[in-house]
Design a protein around this motif. Structure first.
Motif, PDB file in Angstrom:
ATOM      1  N   ASP A 157      29.069 -37.583  31.411  1.00 56.64           N
ATOM      2  CA  ASP A 157      27.941 -37.454  32.330  1.00 56.64           C
ATOM      3  C   ASP A 157      28.219 -36.410  33.407  1.00 56.64           C
ATOM      4  O   ASP A 157      27.310 -35.677  33.829  1.00 56.64           O
ATOM      5  CB  ASP A 157      27.631 -38.801  32.967  1.00 56.64           C
ATOM      6  CG  ASP A 157      26.931 -39.763  32.007  1.00 56.64           C
ATOM      7  OD1 ASP A 157      26.465 -39.302  30.949  1.00 56.64           O
ATOM      8  OD2 ASP A 157      26.852 -40.964  32.325  1.00 56.64           O
ATOM      9  N   ALA A 158      29.470 -36.343  33.865  1.00 59.13           N
ATOM     10  CA  ALA A 158      29.819 -35.347  34.881  1.00 59.13           C
ATOM     11  C   ALA A 158      29.649 -33.935  34.338  1.00 59.13           C
ATOM     12  O   ALA A 158      29.183 -33.030  35.046  1.00 59.13           O
ATOM     13  CB  ALA A 158      31.250 -35.567  35.355  1.00 59.13           C
ATOM     14  N   ALA A 159      30.014 -33.737  33.071  1.00 59.78           N
ATOM     15  CA  ALA A 159      29.839 -32.417  32.461  1.00 59.78           C
ATOM     16  C   ALA A 159      28.358 -32.095  32.273  1.00 59.78           C
ATOM     17  O   ALA A 159      27.906 -30.975  32.558  1.00 59.78           O
ATOM     18  CB  ALA A 159      30.572 -32.361  31.126  1.00 59.78           C
ATOM     19  N   LEU A 160      27.576 -33.072  31.811  1.00 58.81           N
ATOM     20  CA  LEU A 160      26.149 -32.839  31.592  1.00 58.81           C
ATOM     21  C   LEU A 160      25.409 -32.604  32.908  1.00 58.81           C
ATOM     22  O   LEU A 160      24.387 -31.911  32.930  1.00 58.81           O
ATOM     23  CB  LEU A 160      25.533 -34.027  30.850  1.00 58.81           C
ATOM     24  CG  LEU A 160      25.981 -34.225  29.400  1.00 58.81           C
ATOM     25  CD1 LEU A 160      25.396 -35.513  28.834  1.00 58.81           C
ATOM     26  CD2 LEU A 160      25.577 -33.038  28.532  1.00 58.81           C
ATOM     27  N   ALA A 161      25.918 -33.170  33.996  1.00 55.45           N
ATOM     28  CA  ALA A 161      25.275 -32.983  35.294  1.00 55.45           C
ATOM     29  C   ALA A 161      25.284 -31.523  35.733  1.00 55.45           C
ATOM     30  O   ALA A 161      24.475 -31.113  36.566  1.00 55.45           O
ATOM     31  CB  ALA A 161      25.961 -33.846  36.347  1.00 55.45           C
ATOM     32  N   GLN A 162      26.189 -30.728  35.134  1.00 58.49           N
ATOM     33  CA  GLN A 162      26.269 -29.299  35.462  1.00 58.49           C
ATOM     34  C   GLN A 162      25.345 -28.455  34.583  1.00 58.49           C
ATOM     35  O   GLN A 162      25.236 -27.244  34.777  1.00 58.49           O
ATOM     36  CB  GLN A 162      27.715 -28.814  35.297  1.00 58.49           C
ATOM     37  CG  GLN A 162      28.734 -29.596  36.099  1.00 58.49           C
ATOM     38  CD  GLN A 162      28.409 -29.626  37.576  1.00 58.49           C
ATOM     39  OE1 GLN A 162      28.115 -28.592  38.183  1.00 58.49           O
ATOM     40  NE2 GLN A 162      28.442 -30.820  38.165  1.00 58.49           N
ATOM     41  N   GLY A 163      24.711 -29.094  33.583  1.00 57.22           N
ATOM     42  CA  GLY A 163      23.830 -28.356  32.676  1.00 57.22           C
ATOM     43  C   GLY A 163      24.377 -28.364  31.260  1.00 57.22           C
ATOM     44  O   GLY A 163      24.981 -29.347  30.815  1.00 57.22           O
ATOM     45  N   ALA A 164      24.159 -27.270  30.540  1.00 57.81           N
ATOM     46  CA  ALA A 164      24.592 -27.193  29.138  1.00 57.81           C
ATOM     47  C   ALA A 164      26.098 -27.443  29.030  1.00 57.81           C
ATOM     48  O   ALA A 164      26.881 -26.959  29.849  1.00 57.81           O
ATOM     49  CB  ALA A 164      24.245 -25.834  28.555  1.00 57.81           C
ATOM     50  N   ALA A 165      26.498 -28.224  28.025  1.00 65.31           N
ATOM     51  CA  ALA A 165      27.909 -28.547  27.830  1.00 65.31           C
ATOM     52  C   ALA A 165      28.235 -28.469  26.347  1.00 65.31           C
ATOM     53  O   ALA A 165      27.412 -28.819  25.490  1.00 65.31           O
ATOM     54  CB  ALA A 165      28.222 -29.939  28.365  1.00 65.31           C
ATOM     55  N   THR A 166      29.450 -27.998  26.049  1.00 71.47           N
ATOM     56  CA  THR A 166      29.908 -27.883  24.661  1.00 71.47           C
ATOM     57  C   THR A 166      30.883 -29.008  24.355  1.00 71.47           C
ATOM     58  O   THR A 166      31.822 -29.265  25.128  1.00 71.47           O
ATOM     59  CB  THR A 166      30.588 -26.522  24.423  1.00 71.47           C
ATOM     60  OG1 THR A 166      29.631 -25.490  24.664  1.00 71.47           O
ATOM     61  CG2 THR A 166      31.087 -26.416  22.997  1.00 71.47           C
TER      62      THR A 166
END
Length: 337
Positions: A157-166
């Motif tokens: 969730d922390a990564a997705l909160a920044q936008g696009a994530a791989t």
């Protein structure tokens, strides 16, 4: 409809769906019967079916009503599970069916049209890393627990909160990278609780629905009535909440007063919940028949309880809300509760 933390999958899952299927089919002669799957494999199949149904409806409700939710997030729309989430009896079957290992998150559902689906995620994918950071596999053995998966979900969730994530994904024998572009949605997890109680609840952070109640719902429209009611508790801030993401409470309070709204939290959640379901494209005409059927099947809701009207009274009130929604649609107005 009370609060609680997510339960590990250590309870027996009712096989009502499988039993109904068998009951509707002719029984072959004994000589033609194929070997039956184990009870554990059948329980896992029934649980997976319910998980995917709940995830599908939850994502639709969450995305369609993001503008009304006090807490929002950027979401992939998927439902995740892990091997350690399952009881030792079910775990080997979950590992074999989904390729799960320890606490590593596996995709159990990527609802159609969700960011996860658009990015190419499939049921059975196991997430190994996000933005190059490995996720924790934890232990492969031991009692059922949620905490390891929960920690991995926080990192995701922390990564997705920044936008696009791989994400680095294990798919069978293949390893691949998939990039997901999350979309704005209500910021609440939805948890399916293995339980034979016909119950759903909200605690300000999550929505919970028992396997028994999810199985009782005969369609996605009925499931949306149940989950919409619990989401409405969050929208109306009937439970402790986090203020990030909007001022929906003021808008809903104003609308409620303008309509002459009265009654307690459950009656308010019934009304607002049906609007939330309709905004997500579900049929509001199923609500009243659902509550009448629910009352006929469950004595605990057949009669008034503290803070809860009887099932019959709730059905009658929901018919009024249904007509209100239909009138607003005919007038071309926005469906705001």
């Amino acid at each position: 409809m009370t609060s609680g933390r997510p339960l590990s999958r250590r309870l027996v899952v009712a096989l009502a769906i499988a039993a109904a299927t068998v009951a509707c089919s002719p029984t072959p002669a004994p000589s033609t019967l194929e070997p039956l799957e184990s009870d554990e494999a059948l329980r896992l199949a029934a649980l997976t079916d319910l998980d995917q149904r709940v995830a599908r409806v939850a994502w639709s409700l969450s995305e369609a009503n993001a503008a009304l939710c006090p807490t929002v997030r950027l979401s992939a729309g998927w439902a995740l599970h892990s091997a350690r989430q399952y009881s030792p009896a079910l775990r080997p079957h979950a590992e074999a069916r989904f390729g799960l290992r320890g606490d590593l998150p596996g995709v159990i559902a990527a609802p159609s049209g969700s960011p996860a689906d658009t990015a190419g995620f499939r049921t059975g994918d196991v997430l190994l890393a996000v933005a190059g950071a490995p996720l924790s596999a934890g232990e492969a053995t031991g009692p059922a627990e949620w905490e390891g998966l929960e920690a991995n979900i926080r990192a995701i969730d922390a990564a997705l909160a920044q936008g696009a994530a791989t994400f680095t994904v294990q798919r069978g024998h293949d390893r691949l990278d998939l990039a997901v572009q999350p979309r704005r949605a209500c910021g609440y997890e939805v948890q399916l609780d293995p339980s034979d109680e016909l119950n759903a609840r909200a605690d300000g952070r999550r929505l919970f629905i028992s396997t028994a109640l999810a199985g009782f719902a005969q369609s996605d429209d009925e499931l949306a009535v149940i989950l919409g009611h619990e989401l409405a508790h969050h929208v109306l801030r009937h439970r402790p909440w986090n203020d990030r993401g909007g001022v929906a409470r003021r808008a809903n309070d104003g609308a409620w007063r303008a309509e002459g709204g009265s009654g307690g939290a459950e009656q308010q959640a019934d009304r607002v919940g049906l609007y939330l379901a309709a905004r997500a494209g579900y049929d509001p005409t199923v609500a009243a028949p659902f509550w009448r059927r629910f009352g006929a099947s469950n004595w605990r809701v057949r009669f008034p309880q503290i803070g809860h009207a009887s099932a019959g009274a709730r059905a009658a009130a929901l018919e009024t809300v249904q007509h209100e929604i239909e009138a607003r649609r005919r007038a071309g107005g926005e469906l705001l509760p």
